[in-house]
Scaffold this motif. Structure first.
Motif, PDB file in Angstrom:
ATOM      1  N   TYR A  59     -20.520 -26.030  21.095  1.00 61.46           N
ATOM      2  CA  TYR A  59     -21.221 -24.820  21.992  1.00 61.46           C
ATOM      3  C   TYR A  59     -21.913 -23.866  21.191  1.00 61.46           C
ATOM      4  O   TYR A  59     -21.341 -23.440  20.287  1.00 61.46           O
ATOM      5  CB  TYR A  59     -20.225 -24.380  23.047  1.00 61.46           C
ATOM      6  CG  TYR A  59     -19.495 -25.325  24.103  1.00 61.46           C
ATOM      7  CD1 TYR A  59     -20.270 -25.760  25.253  1.00 61.46           C
ATOM      8  CD2 TYR A  59     -18.335 -25.975  23.788  1.00 61.46           C
ATOM      9  CE1 TYR A  59     -19.906 -26.581  26.047  1.00 61.46           C
ATOM     10  CE2 TYR A  59     -17.855 -27.038  24.831  1.00 61.46           C
ATOM     11  CZ  TYR A  59     -18.692 -27.193  26.167  1.00 61.46           C
ATOM     12  OH  TYR A  59     -18.233 -28.238  26.624  1.00 61.46           O
ATOM     13  N   LEU A  60     -23.113 -23.293  22.035  1.00 63.96           N
ATOM     14  CA  LEU A  60     -23.710 -22.433  21.447  1.00 63.96           C
ATOM     15  C   LEU A  60     -23.516 -21.275  22.521  1.00 63.96           C
ATOM     16  O   LEU A  60     -24.784 -21.340  23.188  1.00 63.96           O
ATOM     17  CB  LEU A  60     -25.197 -22.364  20.929  1.00 63.96           C
ATOM     18  CG  LEU A  60     -25.192 -23.536  19.739  1.00 63.96           C
ATOM     19  CD1 LEU A  60     -26.737 -23.910  19.659  1.00 63.96           C
ATOM     20  CD2 LEU A  60     -24.877 -22.653  18.550  1.00 63.96           C
ATOM     21  N   PRO A  61     -22.558 -20.560  22.944  1.00 64.36           N
ATOM     22  CA  PRO A  61     -23.018 -19.391  24.042  1.00 64.36           C
ATOM     23  C   PRO A  61     -23.735 -18.449  23.812  1.00 64.36           C
ATOM     24  O   PRO A  61     -23.915 -17.702  22.671  1.00 64.36           O
ATOM     25  CB  PRO A  61     -21.458 -18.579  23.934  1.00 64.36           C
ATOM     26  CG  PRO A  61     -20.361 -19.797  23.100  1.00 64.36           C
ATOM     27  CD  PRO A  61     -21.348 -20.345  22.220  1.00 64.36           C
ATOM     28  N   ILE A  62     -24.587 -18.046  24.797  1.00 59.55           N
ATOM     29  CA  ILE A  62     -25.636 -16.720  24.699  1.00 59.55           C
ATOM     30  C   ILE A  62     -24.825 -15.640  25.251  1.00 59.55           C
ATOM     31  O   ILE A  62     -24.076 -15.673  26.199  1.00 59.55           O
ATOM     32  CB  ILE A  62     -26.882 -17.520  25.263  1.00 59.55           C
ATOM     33  CG1 ILE A  62     -26.856 -17.451  26.785  1.00 59.55           C
ATOM     34  CG2 ILE A  62     -27.532 -18.595  24.595  1.00 59.55           C
ATOM     35  CD1 ILE A  62     -28.170 -17.585  27.416  1.00 59.55           C
ATOM     36  N   GLU A  63     -25.286 -14.507  25.049  1.00 62.45           N
ATOM     37  CA  GLU A  63     -24.809 -13.089  25.459  1.00 62.45           C
ATOM     38  C   GLU A  63     -26.179 -12.219  25.388  1.00 62.45           C
ATOM     39  O   GLU A  63     -26.665 -11.851  24.358  1.00 62.45           O
ATOM     40  CB  GLU A  63     -23.810 -12.797  24.686  1.00 62.45           C
ATOM     41  CG  GLU A  63     -23.120 -11.442  24.967  1.00 62.45           C
ATOM     42  CD  GLU A  63     -21.991 -10.706  24.272  1.00 62.45           C
ATOM     43  OE1 GLU A  63     -21.089 -11.364  24.232  1.00 62.45           O
ATOM     44  OE2 GLU A  63     -22.331  -9.843  23.500  1.00 62.45           O
ATOM     45  N   THR A  64     -26.190 -11.753  26.544  1.00 64.42           N
ATOM     46  CA  THR A  64     -27.366 -10.580  26.705  1.00 64.42           C
ATOM     47  C   THR A  64     -26.637  -9.252  27.091  1.00 64.42           C
ATOM     48  O   THR A  64     -25.543  -9.441  27.680  1.00 64.42           O
ATOM     49  CB  THR A  64     -28.563 -10.809  27.747  1.00 64.42           C
ATOM     50  OG1 THR A  64     -27.780 -10.852  28.806  1.00 64.42           O
ATOM     51  CG2 THR A  64     -28.964 -12.310  27.655  1.00 64.42           C
ATOM     52  N   LEU A  65     -27.237  -8.382  26.323  1.00 69.81           N
ATOM     53  CA  LEU A  65     -26.396  -6.788  26.443  1.00 69.81           C
ATOM     54  C   LEU A  65     -27.651  -5.958  26.811  1.00 69.81           C
ATOM     55  O   LEU A  65     -28.951  -6.212  26.822  1.00 69.81           O
ATOM     56  CB  LEU A  65     -26.094  -6.601  24.919  1.00 69.81           C
ATOM     57  CG  LEU A  65     -24.973  -7.273  24.500  1.00 69.81           C
ATOM     58  CD1 LEU A  65     -24.746  -7.095  22.997  1.00 69.81           C
ATOM     59  CD2 LEU A  65     -23.744  -7.287  25.336  1.00 69.81           C
ATOM     60  N   GLY A  66     -27.207  -4.632  27.237  1.00 68.75           N
ATOM     61  CA  GLY A  66     -28.322  -3.603  27.301  1.00 68.75           C
ATOM     62  C   GLY A  66     -28.587  -3.469  28.885  1.00 68.75           C
ATOM     63  O   GLY A  66     -28.305  -4.195  29.766  1.00 68.75           O
TER      64      GLY A  66
ATOM     65  N   ASN B  66     -21.703 -16.616  27.650  1.00 69.34           N
ATOM     66  CA  ASN B  66     -20.585 -15.725  27.548  1.00 69.34           C
ATOM     67  C   ASN B  66     -20.493 -14.784  28.699  1.00 69.34           C
ATOM     68  O   ASN B  66     -21.487 -13.835  28.858  1.00 69.34           O
ATOM     69  CB  ASN B  66     -20.941 -14.734  26.122  1.00 69.34           C
ATOM     70  CG  ASN B  66     -19.738 -14.005  25.616  1.00 69.34           C
ATOM     71  OD1 ASN B  66     -19.205 -13.130  26.527  1.00 69.34           O
ATOM     72  ND2 ASN B  66     -19.136 -14.469  24.512  1.00 69.34           N
ATOM     73  N   ALA B  67     -19.495 -14.589  29.120  1.00 72.67           N
ATOM     74  CA  ALA B  67     -19.350 -13.905  30.639  1.00 72.67           C
ATOM     75  C   ALA B  67     -19.869 -12.362  30.385  1.00 72.67           C
ATOM     76  O   ALA B  67     -20.060 -11.574  31.188  1.00 72.67           O
ATOM     77  CB  ALA B  67     -17.987 -14.157  31.154  1.00 72.67           C
ATOM     78  N   TYR B  68     -19.397 -11.985  28.932  1.00 72.19           N
ATOM     79  CA  TYR B  68     -19.877 -10.426  28.728  1.00 72.19           C
ATOM     80  C   TYR B  68     -21.151 -10.271  29.233  1.00 72.19           C
ATOM     81  O   TYR B  68     -21.527  -8.747  29.373  1.00 72.19           O
ATOM     82  CB  TYR B  68     -19.608 -10.265  27.330  1.00 72.19           C
ATOM     83  CG  TYR B  68     -19.214  -8.641  27.070  1.00 72.19           C
ATOM     84  CD1 TYR B  68     -18.027  -7.815  27.311  1.00 72.19           C
ATOM     85  CD2 TYR B  68     -20.246  -7.727  26.594  1.00 72.19           C
ATOM     86  CE1 TYR B  68     -17.755  -6.538  27.226  1.00 72.19           C
ATOM     87  CE2 TYR B  68     -20.006  -6.533  26.243  1.00 72.19           C
ATOM     88  CZ  TYR B  68     -18.811  -5.961  26.679  1.00 72.19           C
ATOM     89  OH  TYR B  68     -18.875  -4.566  26.386  1.00 72.19           O
ATOM     90  N   SER B  69     -22.009 -11.047  29.341  1.00 74.67           N
ATOM     91  CA  SER B  69     -23.421 -10.646  29.757  1.00 74.67           C
ATOM     92  C   SER B  69     -23.558 -10.114  30.773  1.00 74.67           C
ATOM     93  O   SER B  69     -24.368  -9.272  31.501  1.00 74.67           O
ATOM     94  CB  SER B  69     -24.211 -11.984  29.738  1.00 74.67           C
ATOM     95  OG  SER B  69     -24.453 -12.378  28.642  1.00 74.67           O
TER      96      SER B  69
END
Length: 298
Positions: free
Chosen positions: A271-278, A43-46
Motif C-alpha cells: 500500500y501507498l497511503p496518501i495524506e493531505t494536510l493544511g 490516511n484518515a488523518y487527511s
C-alpha cells in the motif's frame, strides 16, 4: 538479521502460506522482479478536523474511499471511539465489517506514543499502550501499527542515549507484535527522528522481523528528501505520501515522477497511503492529489 533478509522472510512466509500442504519441505526461489503490486490507500488523518469533531463518521469516510476507488484506508486509532482505551471487540469487528462491505482493507492503524521518556514507569505505560493496540490492530485486520519515536530533543539531552530507549521499547513491542501477526512500524516524523541516518540507526538497533518503517516523505528536512527516501526505502512497510516534501526546511510540492522512480527501483510491494494536510476542503484536496498520484503511477 539484515533488513533485506527480514523483508524476504515476510514475503516468503506469505507465499509459502498460499501453497497446498503436500509436503513439509518447501523449495523457495526468489522470483524474477516483475511489475510491483502497488495499491493506494487513504490516511484518515487527511480528514482529521472532521473526524475529531464528529462531523464526519467512519462510515462516511469509508463511503468516500469506496467512491474514489481506494483499495484501503489507513485508520489512525485516534478516530476510533474511546481512544486511547481499546474499545470492545464488537466495535472493532463492526469497523472491520463496515470497511469490508465497501470493498476496503484496513492497511494500517497507529497510535500517539513517546518512547524517549526518561521515567521508566511512564515509558512502560507507553509500551503497554502500543501492545494494547497491537491486539486491536490484529482484530481490525490491520497488518501494520504505526508508532512514533518521540518528540524533539530538549536542550542538554543526548540523541544516542534517547535512541537507546527507543530501540529497547521498539524491540519489546515488535517481539510482542510477532505473536499477533502485526508489524510495528516507526514513522519518521521530523521530531526525534529527522534524517535517513537516524532512521537507519534505529532500524539497525531494533533488528526485528516484525519491525519496519512508515516512510513519511514529508518529514526529511536536513538533506535532499528523495535521496533520504532512497536510503530508507528498504525498511518501508507502509507510507505517508504527502503533497509536499520538506526541502531543506522549505515546503515544496512533491515531484511525483521522481518519487515513483525511486519506488519503482526498489522492491517495495503493498500500500501507498496518501495524506493531505493544511487548509482547504479535504474532499477536494484528497481527490485532486489522488488523481495526481494515479497519473504518476501510470
Amino acid at each position: 538479521m539484515h533488513v533485506l533478509k527480514r523483508r524476504n522472510f515476510l514475503k516468503r512466509g506469505l507465499q509459502m502460506a498460499a501453497l497446498p500442504a503436500i509436503s513439509p519441505i518447501f523449495h523457495y526461489e526468489s522470483p524474477q522482479k516483475t511489475s510491483q503490486n502497488l495499491k493506494l490507500s487513504l490516511n484518515a488523518y487527511s480528514f482529521n478536523a472532521a473526524l475529531s469533531s464528529g462531523s464526519l463518521q467512519l462510515e462516511d469516510l469509508f463511503d468516500y474511499c469506496a467512491k474514489e476507488g481506494f483499495a484501503a484506508v489507513d485508520l489512525t486509532a485516534y478516530y476510533i471511539p474511546d481512544y486511547p482505551e481499546v474499545p470492545s471487540d464488537e466495535l472493532l469487528f463492526g469497523i472491520k465489517k463496515n470497511a469490508h462491505h465497501r470493498g476496503l482493507h484496513i492497511s494500517g492503524t497507529g497510535v500517539r506514543n513517546n518512547f524517549t521518556l526518561g521515567d521508566t514507569d511512564l515509558r512502560k505505560r507507553e509500551i503497554a499502550l502500543v501492545k494494547q493496540w497491537v491486539v486491536a490492530a490484529a482484530k481490525l485486520g490491520a497488518p501494520v501499527l504505526r508508532v512514533f519515536a518521540g518528540p524533539r530533543l530538549k536542550a542538554g539531552e543526548n540523541w544516542e542515549e534517547k535512541a537507546a530507549l527507543v530501540i529497547a521499547a521498539c524491540k519489546e513491542c515488535a517481539g510482542f507484535a510477532a505473536q499477533h501477526g502485526v508489524i510495528v512500524a516507526m514513522q519518521n516524523h521530523n521530531e526525534f527522528v529527522q534524517s535517513a541516518e537516524q532512521v537507519n540507526y534505529i532500524m539497525d538497533g531494533v533488528n526485528e522481523e516484525w519491525f519496519g518503517l512508515v516512510l513519511d516523505i514529508g518529514s526529511y528536512s536536513q538533506h535532499d528528501p528523495y535521496d533520504e527516501i532512497s536510503k530508507n526505502i528498504q525498511h518501508a512497510v507502509n507510507w505517508q505520501l504527502k503533497e509536499n516534501v520538506n526541502h531543506f526546511g522549505t515546503q515544496k510540492p512533491v515531484d511525483l515522477k521522481r518519487l515513483m522512480a525511486v519506488i519503482r527501483e526498489s522492491d517495495y510491494q503493498g500500500y501507498l497511503p496518501i495524506e493531505t494536510l493544511g487548509p482547504g476542503d479535504p474532499f477536494e484536496k484528497v481527490s485532486t492529489f489522488l488523481a495526481q498520484v494515479r497519473g504518476a503511477l501510470g
